[in-house]
Structure formats: structure tokens, C-alpha cells
Motif scaffolding. Sequence first.
Motif, mmCIF file in Angstrom:
data_model
loop_
_atom_site.group_PDB
_atom_site.id
_atom_site.type_symbol
_atom_site.label_atom_id
_atom_site.label_comp_id
_atom_site.label_asym_id
_atom_site.label_seq_id
_atom_site.Cartn_x
_atom_site.Cartn_y
_atom_site.Cartn_z
ATOM 1 N N HIS A 1 1.118 -0.918 0.121
ATOM 2 C CA HIS A 1 -0.406 0.192 -0.074
ATOM 3 C C HIS A 1 0.521 1.271 0.140
ATOM 4 O O HIS A 1 0.402 2.181 -0.916
ATOM 5 C CB HIS A 1 -0.808 -0.068 0.925
ATOM 6 N N THR A 2 1.789 1.799 0.563
ATOM 7 C CA THR A 2 2.469 2.627 0.741
ATOM 8 C C THR A 2 3.819 2.506 -0.642
ATOM 9 O O THR A 2 4.404 3.600 -0.255
ATOM 10 C CB THR A 2 3.761 2.544 1.809
ATOM 11 N N THR B 1 -1.689 3.131 -3.983
ATOM 12 C CA THR B 1 -2.345 3.957 -2.961
ATOM 13 C C THR B 1 -1.871 5.055 -2.211
ATOM 14 O O THR B 1 -2.196 6.113 -2.227
ATOM 15 C CB THR B 1 -3.290 3.038 -1.959
ATOM 16 N N ALA B 2 -0.501 4.958 -1.879
ATOM 17 C CA ALA B 2 0.368 5.468 -1.308
ATOM 18 C C ALA B 2 0.213 7.242 -2.430
ATOM 19 O O ALA B 2 -0.128 7.929 -2.009
ATOM 20 C CB ALA B 2 1.697 4.937 -0.983
ATOM 21 N N GLN C 1 -3.752 -0.134 4.170
ATOM 22 C CA GLN C 1 -4.595 0.738 3.041
ATOM 23 C C GLN C 1 -3.998 2.618 3.493
ATOM 24 O O GLN C 1 -3.670 3.377 3.134
ATOM 25 C CB GLN C 1 -5.352 0.440 2.583
ATOM 26 N N SER D 1 -1.057 4.566 3.701
ATOM 27 C CA SER D 1 -0.682 4.855 2.087
ATOM 28 C C SER D 1 -1.076 6.607 2.584
ATOM 29 O O SER D 1 -0.209 7.086 1.688
ATOM 30 C CB SER D 1 -0.940 4.681 1.487
#
Length: 612
Positions: free
Chosen positions: A302-303, A469-470, A553, A556
Motif C-alpha cells: 500500500h505504501t 494507494t500511496a 491501506q 498510504s
Amino acid sequence: MKIGLLAGTLTLILGLQGCSKTDTNTQVRHEDAASASAESSVAQQPSAEQAYLTLVDDYFKDYLKLEPLYATFVGVNDYNDQFGGDLTEAYLKARHELNQHYFDQVRKIDYRQLPEALQLSYDMFSYDRDMALIDETYPARFMPMNQFYSTVITMIQLGSGESAQPFKTVTDYDNWESRVDGFIGWIALSQQRMNEGIASKVVLPRVLVERIIPQLEAQLVATPTESIFYSPIKAFPEDFSEQDKQTLTSQYQKMIGERLLPALAQLRDYFKNTYLAEARATDGWSGLPNGKAWYQQLANSHTTTKMPVDEIHQIGLGEVSRIRSEMDKVRQQVGFQGDLKAFFASLSSEPQYFFADRQGLIDGYMQLKDKINRVLPKYFNAMPKADYVVKPVESFREQSAAGASYESPAVDGSRPGVFYINTFNLKAQPKWGMTTLSLHEAAPGHHFQIAIKQELTGVPEFQRFSGYTAFEEGWALYSEYLGIEMGLFSDPYQYFGKLSDEMLRAMRLVVDTGLHAKGWSREQAIQYMKDNSPMAESDIIAEVERYMAIPGQALSYKVGQLKILALRARAEAALGDKFDIKAFHDEILTSGSLPLAVMEKKIDRWIAKTQA
């Protein structure tokens, strides 16, 4: 080419030692032909650029075949009659082979021979395949549903006729009926996978199962005509004949009444009578087998970083402390008598901070849209062609949905983006939070980033539709920060709203890692957020349960924002008077969504070029 000529020369010299003049001429002609053939063969080989573009184009086509629902959302309608098999063994095998094949193939391309823009694309593509191969080693298939996001919710939205699934022709209507049959098969298979999860101790927390049951029950209407899946029948195109209308009406009533509603009822019964009793008492991913390693991978994914979750937790604690201090300055500025906790309570309860009716809230956001639109040209060259509209969250999911969300516009321009506002609890939608929420979800936040990405030309198709997402949430949170420079927070209460939303993202670093890596309970996470923000308790509960459902999530947002701010500061320091905010935003937005390391590489190159 050089090797071919050298071989020909050596052969010629050796041949001259023992042949007549005629033989020599013949030999020369043969060697010239061999040399020309070698040169032609080299010339016919595709360049690195051609090879890469062909490879990723082939990948995108293969991926759309494998993921027909995704194809519909990106505007490719070739598979609208298919559901896909994302829980079947055949699907899992095909997904692995797809990712492994293209990961192996892309590494055969000479990266150094690619133009700069395609080097960024190459980095994205190889990163995606690598992460996908790692992700598939964890048993996500055993938990195919949660209350925040699931295939069921996606199919309800598609079936409403107000999402990506087209209902313009008779074939469109027939396609949807075929797709629903695939969905019904998925419903049965999902229960098999969850039974495997029960046997493997890979199950949802009990409270999330309790949230899913009423979502399913809301679909179990008395007659097919009451179902949201009947909506397309109520909105036939004008050019349909009466015969077509009668035939489709009969088909849909049978499909909904005899096949779909019974399948959904059976799924509800499974959750209620079988799965609920097997759900786990723990709230975080650390309560699952190998859960800590799985959570670190989810955080990485996510990140788009490899930051240890403990480090992320500490960053969150520092950000919460900093933002609390800023909040207290606002409390003093407006002359509030009482401490910060009392200020939170006042802002969360006094009637003047809230709308009296749902439509007033929606109208308020429409007025805010016009205000923000007037200042955007000062900060952006690149702006989306697509518009967005403001709509309330649908009634069937409003009790568990987030306070706001964004849905991208249709790729073909036929449908605008949608800025969804949850009007279920007006006390969870304070007036002082509107500016920052609009900046984040709509313009210049998600709407700009996602719509511009879809509208890109001259880039591989996968790049227009990939998402990280990030990057996306980091950009949206950066857009809130940008509102300060735009002059949109001159009202201290609206600025407090900006701080409140930023506090939410900082708390997420603490709470998400707390739940999944440090053994926090749901109640502990809720209390932490109540102590550090003025959010409505219903919003806090929905947030915490969201983190429980989709671990990592929520990390992020802040991680992505901090990276964009750091890159902007780096560019400003390096470029001085040459720094152009519009150009910086162009660099961020005009290559699509990027892993953070790839974005950093792009900005560093831009800085070097601008300096030169």
C-alpha cells in the motif's frame, strides 16, 4: 553487424589462398550476400522501445481477459458478459502464470536503451509484477469479502445501472444477465473458500461479520421489482421496442427472483449460521497465522515502500503530537474558553456546525466546488477534461460506508466522476470539515489525479489504469495542504477542519499499525481516536473497522503526502527562482500513478533538467 563482417572477411582471405579468379569473384558475391543478410537480420530486430511497448500491450490485453470486471471499469466492453473466476483454482494458476511470464519477459529488455519516460513505465511494470507474485503467497482467497469492500458491493453498484456496466442495447442487458450467472457461481465458491479459511484459521474478526450480514439482508427484498438489480428495467432506453422490453422484463424477473435472490439469501444464511461462529476474537492481522509478516507485506504494497511498520508507528505518534499543537493554536485564536477536549466536544455537537437536512449538505458541496474551481488555474497547467458531480452514498451501504469517497469518470467521457457524500449521519459531516474533504476527494485531489491519468495519451494502457494507494492518497492529502496556499482556509474553523482531516491520517499510522502489529484491540483503537480528534463516534467506529478489513491501506495517505512534500521542498531548494509550482504539479500528475520511488526518480530528473 561487426561480427558478421569480420566472419566474412576471414572466410574471404582463407578462400583466396586456393581458388581461381572466377572462383574468387563468386566467393566475394557470396560473402557480400551473407553480410547483407546479417545486417538485414539485425535491422529487423525490434528496438528496446518497440519490444517494451509490445510486451506491456500484450500484458494489458491478457489481464483484461483474466479480469473481465476490471475491463468493464476501464471502458473495454469485450467481456461484459463474463464474471471471471477469481476464486477458482484455474484462475489462481492463470494469474500466477501471467505475472511470472511477464516478469521474466520484461527483464530481458535492455532498460538502458529505453527513452526516459519508458524507463519510468518499465520501473512501474516490473514493480507490479514482483509485488503481485509476493502477494499471491498469502491466503487472501480465504477471506474474499469484508464489509468495506467486496465483489458483492461491486456487483450491486454495477447492477444499479449507474456505474460502469452499460445498459444501452438489448445485448447489454443480455450481457449483464450472463455476468450475474457467473456471480452466482462466485457466491457458492466464496463459501467453499471461507470454509478452507475456517480450517486454516484464516477468518474475519467477528465484528466485521456482524457488519456484513445486514448488508446482505438489505438486498433480500420481497419481490424482484424491488431489487436494485431491477433498476435497469425501470430505465429502458427510448429506442427499445415493446417486445424487447417485455422479453427483458420477464428475463430479469426470473433471473432476480429465481436465481440471484436465493443465492444472496443463502450467502446471508452462511454468514449468519456458519461463519459467524467461526470468526476470530482478535481484531488485527497479527491474530492470523503468519499474520505479522503478511501485514508487513500489505504495508509495503500500500505504501510502495519497505518501511518497517514500527517506524511508521513512530512517525504517526510524532505527527499526532504536532497536529494537536496546531489545533490548540486554533482554539486559542477563536477565543474558546476550555481545553482542547472541550473544543472538540463543542465542534462535534453544537447545531450551528451542522446541516439540518441531507440536501443542504449536498448543496453546500456544490457551492464549494464552484469556489475551488475559480482558483485552480493559478496552480495547475494540467487539468482533467472530465467534470465531477456530488451525490449522496446509496442507501444500501450508507450505514457502513466512509464519510466520503470518489468514483472515477467513465473512460469514454460518457459519465462524470462522482464525489460521494455519506448523508446517513449529518453529525458526522460538520460544516467546518467541508473544504478539506472537497479538496481531497474531488478537485484537485482524487478527481484531478485519476481523471488526468485516464486521459493520458502516448503511454501504455496499463499505465493509464494502474493505481498505487500511496501515490493517489498522498496526492489527495497534499491537495488539502495546497488549500492553504490557495487561500481556502482563511476561516480558522475551516483550517481546523484541515487539521482535523490531517489528524485522521496521522492517527491512521498509529492505529493501523497498533491493530495489526502491536496487538491493539478495536476498543483501544477507537478510544485513541476519540482522545485525539473531534470526529463523530460513528465515523471513528467505521474508520477503525475499515482498518481491520483492509490492513495497511490507511498507512498510504500520510506516507505518500510526506514524500510529495519532501520532493517539493527538495525541488524548491535546488531550483530557487526557477521553481514553478504548475510545472511541479505537471511532473507529479502526467505519468499516471507511480510507486513512490519511481516518482522520486522522476522529480530528481526534472530538477536536474531544470537546473541545466
